[in-house]
Design a protein around this motif. Structure first.
Motif, PDB file in Angstrom:
ATOM      1  N   LEU A  62       0.822  -1.205   0.000  1.00 31.78           N
ATOM      2  CA  LEU A  62       0.000   0.000   0.000  1.00 31.78           C
ATOM      3  C   LEU A  62       0.856   1.255   0.000  1.00 31.78           C
ATOM      4  N   ILE A  63       1.955   1.224   0.763  1.00 30.64           N
ATOM      5  CA  ILE A  63       2.842   2.392   0.835  1.00 30.64           C
ATOM      6  C   ILE A  63       3.749   2.458  -0.384  1.00 30.64           C
ATOM      7  N   GLY A  64       4.432   1.351  -0.684  1.00 34.77           N
ATOM      8  CA  GLY A  64       5.415   1.373  -1.764  1.00 34.77           C
ATOM      9  C   GLY A  64       4.833   1.118  -3.122  1.00 34.77           C
ATOM     10  N   GLY A  65       4.113  -0.006  -3.241  1.00 30.56           N
ATOM     11  CA  GLY A  65       3.619  -0.395  -4.557  1.00 30.56           C
ATOM     12  C   GLY A  65       2.615   0.563  -5.133  1.00 30.56           C
ATOM     13  N   VAL A  66       1.781   1.170  -4.283  1.00 30.74           N
ATOM     14  CA  VAL A  66       0.722   2.062  -4.765  1.00 30.74           C
ATOM     15  C   VAL A  66       1.015   3.515  -4.384  1.00 30.74           C
ATOM     16  N   GLY A  67       1.145   3.784  -3.091  1.00 28.83           N
ATOM     17  CA  GLY A  67       1.289   5.166  -2.627  1.00 28.83           C
ATOM     18  C   GLY A  67       2.502   5.875  -3.181  1.00 28.83           C
ATOM     19  N   MET A  68       3.657   5.212  -3.138  1.00 34.47           N
ATOM     20  CA  MET A  68       4.882   5.851  -3.611  1.00 34.47           C
ATOM     21  C   MET A  68       4.833   6.070  -5.119  1.00 34.47           C
ATOM     22  N   ARG A  69       4.338   5.080  -5.863  1.00 31.32           N
ATOM     23  CA  ARG A  69       4.226   5.260  -7.308  1.00 31.32           C
ATOM     24  C   ARG A  69       3.262   6.398  -7.631  1.00 31.32           C
ATOM     25  N   LEU A  70       2.133   6.443  -6.934  1.00 31.89           N
ATOM     26  CA  LEU A  70       1.150   7.485  -7.210  1.00 31.89           C
ATOM     27  C   LEU A  70       1.756   8.870  -6.999  1.00 31.89           C
ATOM     28  N   ARG A  71       2.501   9.035  -5.915  1.00 33.03           N
ATOM     29  CA  ARG A  71       3.099  10.341  -5.644  1.00 33.03           C
ATOM     30  C   ARG A  71       4.137  10.718  -6.699  1.00 33.03           C
ATOM     31  N   LEU A  72       5.051   9.794  -6.987  1.00 32.66           N
ATOM     32  CA  LEU A  72       6.148  10.120  -7.887  1.00 32.66           C
ATOM     33  C   LEU A  72       5.685  10.244  -9.334  1.00 32.66           C
ATOM     34  N   TYR A  73       4.780   9.375  -9.756  1.00 31.54           N
ATOM     35  CA  TYR A  73       4.308   9.445 -11.145  1.00 31.54           C
ATOM     36  C   TYR A  73       3.418  10.665 -11.384  1.00 31.54           C
ATOM     37  N   THR A  74       2.567  11.010 -10.420  1.00 33.17           N
ATOM     38  CA  THR A  74       1.731  12.205 -10.622  1.00 33.17           C
ATOM     39  C   THR A  74       2.586  13.471 -10.611  1.00 33.17           C
ATOM     40  N   ARG A  75       3.668  13.467  -9.824  1.00 32.87           N
ATOM     41  CA  ARG A  75       4.593  14.611  -9.869  1.00 32.87           C
ATOM     42  C   ARG A  75       5.274  14.716 -11.225  1.00 32.87           C
ATOM     43  N   ALA A  76       5.374  13.586 -11.923  1.00 38.14           N
ATOM     44  CA  ALA A  76       5.958  13.595 -13.274  1.00 38.14           C
ATOM     45  C   ALA A  76       4.932  13.954 -14.341  1.00 38.14           C
ATOM     46  N   GLY A  77       3.673  14.163 -13.939  1.00 36.16           N
ATOM     47  CA  GLY A  77       2.660  14.614 -14.879  1.00 36.16           C
ATOM     48  C   GLY A  77       1.652  13.569 -15.310  1.00 36.16           C
ATOM     49  N   LEU A  78       1.726  12.341 -14.767  1.00 34.23           N
ATOM     50  CA  LEU A  78       0.768  11.308 -15.148  1.00 34.23           C
ATOM     51  C   LEU A  78      -0.517  11.447 -14.339  1.00 34.23           C
ATOM     52  N   SER A  79      -1.623  11.051 -14.941  1.00 31.72           N
ATOM     53  CA  SER A  79      -2.902  11.071 -14.234  1.00 31.72           C
ATOM     54  C   SER A  79      -2.989   9.849 -13.328  1.00 31.72           C
ATOM     55  N   PRO A  80      -3.809   9.926 -12.252  1.00 32.14           N
ATOM     56  CA  PRO A  80      -3.970   8.755 -11.379  1.00 32.14           C
ATOM     57  C   PRO A  80      -4.448   7.518 -12.140  1.00 32.14           C
ATOM     58  N   GLY A  81      -5.298   7.698 -13.162  1.00 35.39           N
ATOM     59  CA  GLY A  81      -5.763   6.560 -13.945  1.00 35.39           C
ATOM     60  C   GLY A  81      -4.633   5.876 -14.691  1.00 35.39           C
ATOM     61  N   THR A  82      -3.743   6.670 -15.274  1.00 41.21           N
ATOM     62  CA  THR A  82      -2.592   6.094 -15.975  1.00 41.21           C
ATOM     63  C   THR A  82      -1.656   5.392 -15.006  1.00 41.21           C
ATOM     64  N   VAL A  83      -1.448   6.002 -13.832  1.00 37.05           N
ATOM     65  CA  VAL A  83      -0.614   5.364 -12.814  1.00 37.05           C
ATOM     66  C   VAL A  83      -1.207   4.013 -12.419  1.00 37.05           C
ATOM     67  N   GLY A  84      -2.529   3.964 -12.278  1.00 33.56           N
ATOM     68  CA  GLY A  84      -3.190   2.713 -11.938  1.00 33.56           C
ATOM     69  C   GLY A  84      -2.955   1.639 -12.985  1.00 33.56           C
ATOM     70  N   GLN A  85      -2.947   2.015 -14.251  1.00 34.12           N
ATOM     71  CA  GLN A  85      -2.697   1.052 -15.320  1.00 34.12           C
ATOM     72  C   GLN A  85      -1.260   0.529 -15.262  1.00 34.12           C
TER      73      GLN A  85
END
Length: 324
Positions: A105-128
Motif C-alpha cells: 500500500l505504501i510502496g507499490g501504490v502510494g509511492m508510485r502514485l506520488r512520484l508518477y503524478t509529480r511527473a505529470g501522469l494522471s492517477p488513472g494512468t498510474v493505476g494502469q
C-alpha cells in the motif's frame, strides 16, 4: 435451501477479517518458532558466511531489483504514459524498495502514485502502470510455483505440512490461472478490459509472454540468491518453492516486509535438511541484500526527488555565489 444469498452476505466480512486471521496465525507460529531459536548460534552462523557468497547475493539482489523495476516499462508502454524510460525505471526502483520494506500500500501504490503524478501522469494512468507491474510479478509467480509444486513440491513440516497431492493440485490450479491470462491476451480480441469506469490496456500475446518471463526470472534470481547463501547444501527447487510460498504468505498476511513470515516458511520447508541457526542466518543475510540494501539506496533517491526543481536550482545558484 439456497446458500447463495447467505454466502454473499458473509463474503464482505470474511474478506475483511481473513487477512488478519492469517496474520495472527502466522505470527503465532513465528513466536512459537522464535522460542526454539538459539540466537547466539544464529549470529555466529551469520558471521561465518563466506564473503564471496555474500557478494554474489548482493549482485543477484541488484539484478533482481532492476528487473523487477523494469515491469513498469511494460506498463508505461501499454498505458502510453508520457514519461521517459529513465524516470519510469527510477520511480519503480524507489517504489519497489519501499514496497518490500513497508508493504504494497505504501510502496507499490502510494509511492508510485506520488512520484508518477509529480511527473505529470494522471492517477488513472498510474493505476494502469501499477496493475501491469502487479500482473508481471504474480504471473511469473504462478508459472514458477505451479511448475515447482507439480514437479517437485517441498516437503513442509509441522503446522505448515500439506500433502503431496494437495500441493500438486495447488500447482495445477496456478498453471491453469497463468495459462488463462495468456489465453485472454491471445484470443479475446479486445484491446482493453473495462470494469465500471476503469479501463486497462490488454497486453498482446508477445507482451504477455515477456511479462511471464520477466516475472519468473525475478523469482528465480531471488531463490538463487538464497540458495547461494545456503551454500548449495539444499536442492535449488526446494529453496525456490519455499521462497515462492513465503512470498504469497507475506502478501496474504500484510506483514510489512514479510518480517518473520519469510523466516518461518523457509525454516519449515528446510526443516531437517540444515540446522535451524544456519537457515536463519542465510535468510537474515538474504533480507539484508534484498530488502535493506535497496532501501538504503532508495531513501536518498526519494529525498532528492522530493526537492522541487526550483529548490535544486536555488541551491545550485547559492553554491556558485559561495564559490565566487
Amino acid at each position: 435451501m439456497n446458500a447463495g444469498p447467505a454466502l454473499k452476505r458473509l463474503w464482505p466480512h470474511a474478506r475483511r477479517w481473513l487477512p488478519w486471521l492469517l496474520a495472527a496465525a502466522v505470527l503465532y507460529l513465528v513466536a512459537q518458532q522464535a522460542r526454539e531459536v538459539e540466537w547466539a548460534k544464529v549470529w555466529a552462523a551469520l558471521q561465518a558466511l563466506p564473503l564471496r557468497h555474500i557478494l554474489i547475493s548482493v549482485a543477484l539482489a541488484l539484478c533482481a531489483h532492476t528487473l523487477f523495476s523494469s515491469y513498469d516499462l511494460i506498463g508505461r508502454w501499454l498505458a502510453k504514459a508520457r514519461i521517459t524510460r529513465a524516470r519510469t525505471l527510477a520511480t519503480a526502483a524507489i517504489a519497489y524498495a519501499f514496497n518490500l520494506n513497508f508493504g504494497a500500500l505504501i510502496g507499490g501504490v502510494g509511492m508510485r502514485l506520488r512520484l508518477y503524478t509529480r511527473a505529470g501522469l494522471s492517477p488513472g494512468t498510474v493505476g494502469q502502470v501499477v496493475t501491469h507491474s502487479f500482473i508481471a510479478n504474480w504471473l511469473g509467480w504462478c508459472w514458477v510455483l505451479g511448475t515447482v509444486l507439480v514437479l517437485s513440491p517441498p516437503r513442509l513440516q509441522g503446522e505448515w505440512a500439506l500433502g503431496m497431492v494437495a500441493l500438486r493440485g495447488m500447482g495445477a490450479v496456478l498453471l491453469v490461472v497463468a495459462a488463462g491470462y495468456h489465453a485472454l491476451c491471445a484470443f479475446s480480441g479486445k484491446s482493453e478490459l473495462r470494469w465500471r469506469e476503469h479501463t486497462l490496456p490488454l497486453a498482446r500475446s508477445r507482451v504477455a509472454l515477456l511479462q511471464a518471463v520477466m516475472g519468473a526470472t525475478v523469482w528465480m534470481l531471488m531463490a538463487l540468491s538464497l540458495w547461494n547463501l545456503l551454500q548449495g547444501r539444499v536442492p535449488y527447487p526446494t529453496v525456490l518453492g519455499a521462497l515462492l510460498l513465503a512470498g504469497v504468505a507475506g502478501a496474504l498476511t500484510h506483514v510489512p516486509s514479510g518480517l518473520g513470515v519469510l523466516e518461518a516458511v523457509v525454516a519449515a520447508a528446510l526443516a531437517g535438511m540444515l540446522p535451524l541457526d544456519e537457515v536463519l542466518a542465510a535468510v537474515l543475510a538474504y533480507r539484508a541484500a534484498h530488502y535493506l540494501l535497496p532501501l538504503a539506496l532508495a531513501l536518498p533517491a526519494y529525498g532528492f526527488s522530493e526537492m522541487s526543481p526550483s529548490k535544486r536550482a536555488g541551491r545550485g545558484r547559492a553554491a556558485q555565489r559561495q564559490a565566487t
